[in-house]
Write a protein that holds these residues in place. Structure first.
Motif, PDB file in Angstrom:
ATOM      1  N   UNK A 201      53.911   4.125  24.176  1.00 46.31           N
ATOM      2  CA  UNK A 201      53.763   4.647  22.809  1.00 46.31           C
ATOM      3  C   UNK A 201      54.636   5.886  22.689  1.00 46.31           C
ATOM      4  N   UNK A 202      55.326   6.041  21.541  1.00 47.54           N
ATOM      5  CA  UNK A 202      56.147   7.234  21.365  1.00 47.54           C
ATOM      6  C   UNK A 202      55.839   7.912  20.033  1.00 47.54           C
ATOM      7  N   UNK A 203      56.017   9.236  20.032  1.00 44.56           N
ATOM      8  CA  UNK A 203      55.863  10.028  18.805  1.00 44.56           C
ATOM      9  C   UNK A 203      56.819  11.194  18.889  1.00 44.56           C
ATOM     10  N   UNK A 204      57.106  11.813  17.763  1.00 43.21           N
ATOM     11  CA  UNK A 204      58.057  12.926  17.786  1.00 43.21           C
ATOM     12  C   UNK A 204      57.311  14.251  17.999  1.00 43.21           C
ATOM     13  N   UNK A 205      56.489  14.635  17.023  1.00 42.80           N
ATOM     14  CA  UNK A 205      55.808  15.940  17.103  1.00 42.80           C
ATOM     15  C   UNK A 205      54.277  15.836  17.054  1.00 42.80           C
TER      16      UNK A 205
ATOM     17  N   UNK B  90      48.447   3.098  27.270  1.00 47.87           N
ATOM     18  CA  UNK B  90      49.800   2.690  27.674  1.00 47.87           C
ATOM     19  C   UNK B  90      50.101   3.183  29.089  1.00 47.87           C
ATOM     20  N   UNK B  91      51.164   2.634  29.686  1.00 54.52           N
ATOM     21  CA  UNK B  91      51.602   3.153  30.986  1.00 54.52           C
ATOM     22  C   UNK B  91      52.411   4.434  30.794  1.00 54.52           C
ATOM     23  N   UNK B  92      53.164   4.503  29.669  1.00 48.08           N
ATOM     24  CA  UNK B  92      54.053   5.644  29.421  1.00 48.08           C
ATOM     25  C   UNK B  92      53.857   6.150  27.991  1.00 48.08           C
ATOM     26  N   UNK B  93      53.956   7.471  27.805  1.00 52.59           N
ATOM     27  CA  UNK B  93      53.950   8.058  26.458  1.00 52.59           C
ATOM     28  C   UNK B  93      55.163   8.979  26.363  1.00 52.59           C
ATOM     29  N   UNK B  94      55.885   8.882  25.229  1.00 56.26           N
ATOM     30  CA  UNK B  94      57.114   9.676  25.078  1.00 56.26           C
ATOM     31  C   UNK B  94      57.010  10.543  23.815  1.00 56.26           C
TER      32      UNK B  94
ATOM     33  N   UNK C  92      46.477  17.429  27.344  1.00 55.46           N
ATOM     34  CA  UNK C  92      45.461  16.672  26.591  1.00 55.46           C
ATOM     35  C   UNK C  92      45.014  15.423  27.358  1.00 55.46           C
ATOM     36  N   UNK C  93      45.979  14.750  27.989  1.00 58.79           N
ATOM     37  CA  UNK C  93      45.649  13.518  28.722  1.00 58.79           C
ATOM     38  C   UNK C  93      44.849  13.847  29.980  1.00 58.79           C
ATOM     39  N   UNK C  94      45.169  15.000  30.615  1.00 57.89           N
ATOM     40  CA  UNK C  94      44.433  15.395  31.809  1.00 57.89           C
ATOM     41  C   UNK C  94      42.969  15.675  31.426  1.00 57.89           C
ATOM     42  N   UNK C  95      42.781  16.338  30.281  1.00 59.99           N
ATOM     43  CA  UNK C  95      41.407  16.629  29.808  1.00 59.99           C
ATOM     44  C   UNK C  95      40.610  15.348  29.597  1.00 59.99           C
ATOM     45  N   UNK C  96      41.327  14.275  29.223  1.00 57.32           N
ATOM     46  CA  UNK C  96      40.650  12.987  28.988  1.00 57.32           C
ATOM     47  C   UNK C  96      40.614  12.143  30.261  1.00 57.32           C
ATOM     48  N   UNK C  97      41.110  12.708  31.371  1.00 56.54           N
ATOM     49  CA  UNK C  97      41.145  11.981  32.639  1.00 56.54           C
ATOM     50  C   UNK C  97      41.981  10.710  32.586  1.00 56.54           C
ATOM     51  N   UNK C  98      43.085  10.762  31.829  1.00 57.04           N
ATOM     52  CA  UNK C  98      43.938   9.580  31.686  1.00 57.04           C
ATOM     53  C   UNK C  98      45.194   9.741  32.533  1.00 57.04           C
ATOM     54  N   UNK C  99      45.504   8.718  33.319  1.00 54.90           N
ATOM     55  CA  UNK C  99      46.715   8.768  34.144  1.00 54.90           C
ATOM     56  C   UNK C  99      47.821   8.001  33.419  1.00 54.90           C
ATOM     57  N   UNK C 100      48.554   8.706  32.585  1.00 59.48           N
ATOM     58  CA  UNK C 100      49.639   8.094  31.817  1.00 59.48           C
ATOM     59  C   UNK C 100      50.889   8.933  32.043  1.00 59.48           C
ATOM     60  N   UNK C 101      51.986   8.267  32.350  1.00 58.38           N
ATOM     61  CA  UNK C 101      53.242   8.971  32.588  1.00 58.38           C
ATOM     62  C   UNK C 101      53.742   9.566  31.270  1.00 58.38           C
ATOM     63  N   UNK C 102      54.090  10.857  31.258  1.00 60.56           N
ATOM     64  CA  UNK C 102      54.558  11.511  30.029  1.00 60.56           C
ATOM     65  C   UNK C 102      56.039  11.856  30.167  1.00 60.56           C
ATOM     66  N   UNK C 103      56.838  11.463  29.173  1.00 60.39           N
ATOM     67  CA  UNK C 103      58.281  11.748  29.176  1.00 60.39           C
ATOM     68  C   UNK C 103      58.665  12.331  27.823  1.00 60.39           C
ATOM     69  N   UNK C 104      59.890  12.853  27.728  1.00 57.52           N
ATOM     70  CA  UNK C 104      60.353  13.307  26.414  1.00 57.52           C
ATOM     71  C   UNK C 104      61.857  13.092  26.264  1.00 57.52           C
TER      72      UNK C 104
END
Ligand code: NAD
Ligand code: MG
Length: 390
Positions: free
Chosen positions: A33-37, A51-55, A68-80
């Motif tokens: 999943x991707x979003x800008x701001x 998702x596996x990745x969020x951008x 935010x993802x750590x607070x939810x205990x979610x292991x999702x790769x974050x990129x930008x």
């Protein structure tokens, strides 16, 4: 199970796509999943769709999303950034890409999906307007499947014969009839258009959409971009594509055949129908959209568009006729003009004037490659900004 990347997941099309996917968890999983701001909204979508990745758009946004993802205990790769958008669009783990970023920002990742041979669900029409031939060549070379999400083009796709070969004449097609609602200013006194506000312009009578496409609908540049989009998708010349104003938005477009038949696709104005169609293609599946009650509508109205009221539509036809870099220049000038209008730097009527000015100032020529196109886009934006400053 199909794995989907959604470019522009927080937008109007992105959210509608996720609504359809959520109805069919047995068929679809989300790869990226991707979003800008809009980081908070993306975090909520990540929690729901895993998702596996969020951008996101920047390092700061990535930091915030990671927290935010750590607070939810979610292991999702974050990129930008753009390279990450291209990576998730072309990733081997993904089967289909919903291209739903708005504007030229979607060019590189949507092209990446085309080059990687994905099933490309194309909402981001600006990509096709800018890079038409290059994009269609990339689709053909990789064997990617291109399915239109824009409601008109999806309707046309549904009305074309099976195995359509991008040649209207070869299939007995006389015209492609693109319907247009006419937007919020169809009947407003033309002399008062100079003073309309951004809020009036984005208040579309039939569709709920992002702000940029809503302004494009008010100027009818949206329909102009769609004429160019139809040219590339269906191999039709400008003279084979007619725009018909149909204020109810019940018929989403039509194909007129040489034997006198016209085939139309009808439905409620809800993007989940074309999205579900493209996701399930060549099958059909429920989208959450109810059928229309024809007797409740009772009447369908059609009229010819007026180029004096909607000069942007004429500018787009001109750009298509001119070819080469002209549509990319048109698109760049329009993006700058709409942004300036939404930020109240220019009035509504300045949008078409600005675009006409930029088109006049920049000679169009054949497109050589993608870098050339990006340079043309940059140059046209600069000329448009300079014009606004002066
Ligand atoms: P929107 O403004 O609601 O959403 C745009 C999405 O793109 C958001 O997720 C945003 O985060 C992302 N985005 C914006 N700028 C970006 C950038 N610089 N880099 C990366 N991502 C960025 O727009 P929308 O209405 O969903 O429209 C998306 C596309 O679909 C447009 O090209 C539009 O013309 C087309 N489309 C929309 C509709 C509709 O009903 N909304 C219908 C037909 C076609
Ligand atoms: Mg449309």
């Amino acid at each position: 199970m199909q794995r989907i990347t959604i470019l522009g997941a927080t937008g109007s099309i992105g959210v509608s796509t996720l609504d359809v996917i959520a109805r069919h968890p047995d068929r679809y999983a989300v790869h990226a999943l991707t979003a800008h701001t809009r980081v908070d909204e993306l975090a909520a979508l990540c929690e729901r769709f895993r998702p596996q990745v969020a951008v996101v758009g920047s390092a700061d946004s990535a930091k915030k999303l990671t927290r935010l993802l750590r607070e939810k205990n979610l292991k999702i790769q974050v990129e930008y950034g753009e390279a990450a958008l291209c990576a998730v669009a072309g990733a081997p783990e993904c089967d289909a890409v919903m291209a739903a970023i708005v504007g030229a920002a979607g060019l590189a990742p949507t092209l990446a999906a085309a080059h990687a041979g994905k099933k490309v669900l194309l909402a981001n029409k600006e990509v096709l307007v800018m890079s038409g031939r290059l994009f269609m060549d990339a689709i053909a070379a990789s064997g990617a499947i291109l399915l239109p999400i824009d409601s008109e083009h999806n309707a046309i796709f549904q009305c074309l014969p099976h195995g359509y070969q991008r040649s209207p004449a070869q299939h007995g097609i006389a015209k492609i009839l693109l319907t247009a609602s006419g937007g919020p200013f169809l009947t407003r006194d033309v002399d008062t258009l100079a003073s309309v506000t951004p809020e009036e312009a984005v208040a579309h009578p039939n569709w709920v959409m992002g702000r940029k496409i809503s302004v494009d609908s008010a100027t009818m540049m949206n329909k102009g971009l769609e004429v160019i989009e139809a040219h590339w998708l269906f191999g039709a010349s400008a003279s084979q594509i007619d725009v018909v104003i149909h204020p109810q938005s019940v018929i989403h477009s039509m194909v007129s055949y040489v034997d006198g038949s016209i085939l139309a696709q009808l439905g409620n104005p809800d993007m989940r129908t074309p999205i579900a169609y493209a996701l399930a293609y060549p099958e059909r599946m429920a989208s959450g959209v109810a059928s229309i009650d024809l007797t409740a509508i009772a009447q369908l109205v059609f009229e010819r568009p007026d180029f004096n009221r909607f000069p942007c539509l004429k500018l787009a036809y001109d750009a298509l006729q001119a070819g080469g870099t002209a549509p990319a220049i048109l698109n760049a000038a329009n993006e700058v003009a709409v942004d300036a209008f939404l930020n109240q730097a220019i009035g509504f009527r300045m949008i078409d004037q600005l675009i006409a000015r930029v088109m006049d100032m920049l000679p169009h020529r054949p497109v050589t490659d993608i870098d050339d196109l990006i340079e043309q886009d940059r140059h046209a934006r600069q000329v448009a900004y300079d014009f606004i400053q002066s």
